[in-house]
Design a protein around this motif. Structure first.
Motif, short mmCIF file in Angstrom:
data_model
loop_
_atom_site.label_atom_id
_atom_site.label_comp_id
_atom_site.label_asym_id
_atom_site.label_seq_id
_atom_site.Cartn_x
_atom_site.Cartn_y
_atom_site.Cartn_z
N PHE A 6 87.60 39.61 26.28
CA PHE A 6 86.53 39.10 27.20
C PHE A 6 86.93 37.22 27.09
O PHE A 6 88.02 36.91 26.17
N ALA A 7 86.52 36.58 28.10
CA ALA A 7 86.81 35.13 28.14
C ALA A 7 85.05 34.21 27.62
O ALA A 7 84.03 35.01 27.89
N TRP A 8 85.11 34.10 27.25
CA TRP A 8 84.35 33.03 26.44
C TRP A 8 84.45 31.16 26.81
O TRP A 8 85.26 30.97 26.79
N LYS A 9 83.26 30.65 27.75
CA LYS A 9 83.02 29.80 28.20
C LYS A 9 84.39 29.42 29.27
O LYS A 9 84.47 27.82 29.06
N LEU A 10 85.00 29.99 30.12
CA LEU A 10 85.62 29.59 31.26
C LEU A 10 85.11 29.48 32.23
O LEU A 10 85.55 28.56 33.36
N LEU A 11 83.89 29.97 32.50
CA LEU A 11 83.21 30.16 34.11
C LEU A 11 82.23 29.22 34.14
O LEU A 11 81.00 29.32 32.95
N PRO A 12 81.83 28.77 35.27
CA PRO A 12 80.95 27.85 35.21
C PRO A 12 79.23 29.03 35.37
O PRO A 12 78.87 29.92 36.08
N TYR A 13 78.19 28.38 34.51
CA TYR A 13 77.43 29.32 34.21
C TYR A 13 77.34 30.67 34.09
O TYR A 13 76.19 31.99 34.00
N THR A 14 78.68 30.95 33.93
CA THR A 14 78.61 32.60 33.22
C THR A 14 79.79 32.23 32.09
O THR A 14 80.86 32.35 31.40
N PRO A 15 78.65 32.13 30.63
CA PRO A 15 79.95 31.94 29.46
C PRO A 15 80.15 33.18 28.43
O PRO A 15 81.35 32.54 27.96
N GLU A 141 89.78 32.81 7.60
CA GLU A 141 88.86 34.28 8.37
C GLU A 141 87.81 34.96 8.22
O GLU A 141 86.83 35.72 8.35
N ARG A 142 88.05 35.59 6.65
CA ARG A 142 87.39 35.86 6.19
C ARG A 142 85.52 35.55 6.29
O ARG A 142 84.39 36.42 5.86
N ASN A 143 85.83 34.25 6.52
CA ASN A 143 83.72 34.08 6.48
C ASN A 143 83.55 34.42 8.23
O ASN A 143 82.52 33.52 8.48
N GLY A 144 84.36 34.07 8.84
CA GLY A 144 83.94 34.32 10.12
C GLY A 144 84.39 33.39 10.97
O GLY A 144 84.81 32.30 10.45
N LYS A 145 85.58 33.57 12.03
CA LYS A 145 85.65 32.40 12.80
C LYS A 145 84.76 32.56 14.36
O LYS A 145 85.02 32.60 15.75
N PRO A 146 83.92 31.17 14.50
CA PRO A 146 83.78 30.70 15.97
C PRO A 146 84.85 30.18 16.88
O PRO A 146 85.73 30.00 16.41
N LEU A 147 85.00 30.74 18.07
CA LEU A 147 85.74 31.31 19.00
C LEU A 147 85.78 29.84 19.69
O LEU A 147 84.93 29.19 20.24
N PRO A 148 86.78 29.20 20.10
CA PRO A 148 86.66 28.19 21.19
C PRO A 148 86.80 28.64 22.16
O PRO A 148 87.05 29.90 22.39
N PRO A 149 86.76 28.08 23.32
CA PRO A 149 86.67 28.57 25.00
C PRO A 149 88.42 29.18 24.75
O PRO A 149 89.06 28.36 24.19
N GLY A 150 88.05 30.38 25.42
CA GLY A 150 89.63 30.81 26.00
C GLY A 150 89.38 32.58 26.19
O GLY A 150 87.98 33.13 26.17
N ILE A 151 90.15 33.44 26.26
CA ILE A 151 90.21 34.66 26.58
C ILE A 151 91.18 35.48 25.99
O ILE A 151 92.34 34.91 24.96
N TYR A 152 89.67 36.61 24.80
CA TYR A 152 90.77 36.68 24.15
C TYR A 152 90.47 38.84 23.69
O TYR A 152 90.48 39.33 24.91
N GLY A 153 91.26 39.09 23.07
CA GLY A 153 91.67 40.96 23.09
C GLY A 153 91.51 41.50 21.58
O GLY A 153 91.85 41.01 21.03
#
Length: 248
Positions: A6-15, A141-153
């Motif tokens: 998944f890609a998060w907050k990398l594309l304009p208008y498509t977060p 990370e046991r409390n959950g991790k808010p993700l910065p913009p990026g590509i993840y797998g």
């Protein structure tokens, strides 16, 4: 799901752009993605055995309303730790989609009870934030991790664990994102049945032959394999796309 990139907050208008495969035993009863009769805001597949889901979205409530919600889950492969009496992990997804809590608030609500489940990775999006939570994570990370913009797998280990199919699919996914590739290209990526070299297979406690079988993005065997490929796109200014190709 057993593979999500998944890609998060990398594309304009498509977060958020998500591509993933759901792997499961063929005999497990399943309904294809659709709007749920009992919760018309939810669009997701359904596990007809336990009632939850593996990936879903919600519609926006109307013009100008916050972006719809997103949730998905993968199992963590740890056969020695698996408990047959554990509650269904798919309910963690459907319960979030049915509610209106923020992603962080939902993690706080389920955190103390999470050890009762077999291992999982949970992705939660609320229109503003995308949070990864696992009941097998350590430290903060046991409390959950808010993700910065990026590509993840993520597959059947923790987020961004460099299993061959995660590394390979993330790289191809990143290329497709950069190219603004058409939908068919994502499904072609998800249909890759190339297995990893034996020397790069992880050791997760299953047989060597099973590790080899499970090392491809798209899995085929007599009893178990990829049953659906999905592409989800969440937009700022219009309803989300949820495209699904049911394999079997």
């Amino acid at each position: 799901m057993c593979l999500i990139v998944f890609a998060w907050k990398l594309l304009p208008y498509t977060p958020l752009v998500v591509a993933g495969n759901r792997d499961e035993f063929y005999e497990r009863p399943t309904a294809a993605a659709s709007w749920w009769d009992e919760e018309p805001r939810v669009y997701a597949g359904k596990d007809l055995q336990a009632g939850g889901t593996w990936m879903g979205i919600t519609r926006k409530d109307g013009p100008g309303s916050p972006a719809g919600r997103f949730a998905a889950i993968t199992n963590i492969r740890a056969p020695s730790e698996k408990r047959p009496d554990a509650p269904s992990r798919g309910k963690l997804v459907s319960n979030y989609l049915h509610g209106d809590m923020s992603a962080a608030g939902y993690v706080e609500q389920i955190r103390d009870g999470a050890p009762a489940y077999n291992g999982f990775n949970l992705l939660l999006g609320d229109g503003e934030n995308l949070v990864w939570f696992s009941n097998r994570a350590d430290g903060d990370e046991r409390n959950g991790k808010p993700l910065p913009p990026g590509i993840y797998g993520v597959s059947n280990a923790l987020l961004d664990t460099p299993w061959p199919k995660v590394v390979r699919t993330k790289a191809e996914f990143a290329s497709l994102i950069c190219q603004r590739a058409p939908e068919d290209a994502y499904f072609e990526m998800l249909s890759n049945s190339t297995q990893a070299p034996d020397c790069r297979l992880p050791d997760t406690g299953v047989s060597f032959e099973m590790e080899r079988l499970l090392s491809s993005a798209f899995i085929e065997s007599p009893a178990y394999g990829t049953r659906a490929c999905s592409l989800v796109r969440i937009y700022d200014d219009k309803p989300a796309d949820f495209l699904e190709k049911v394999i079997r």
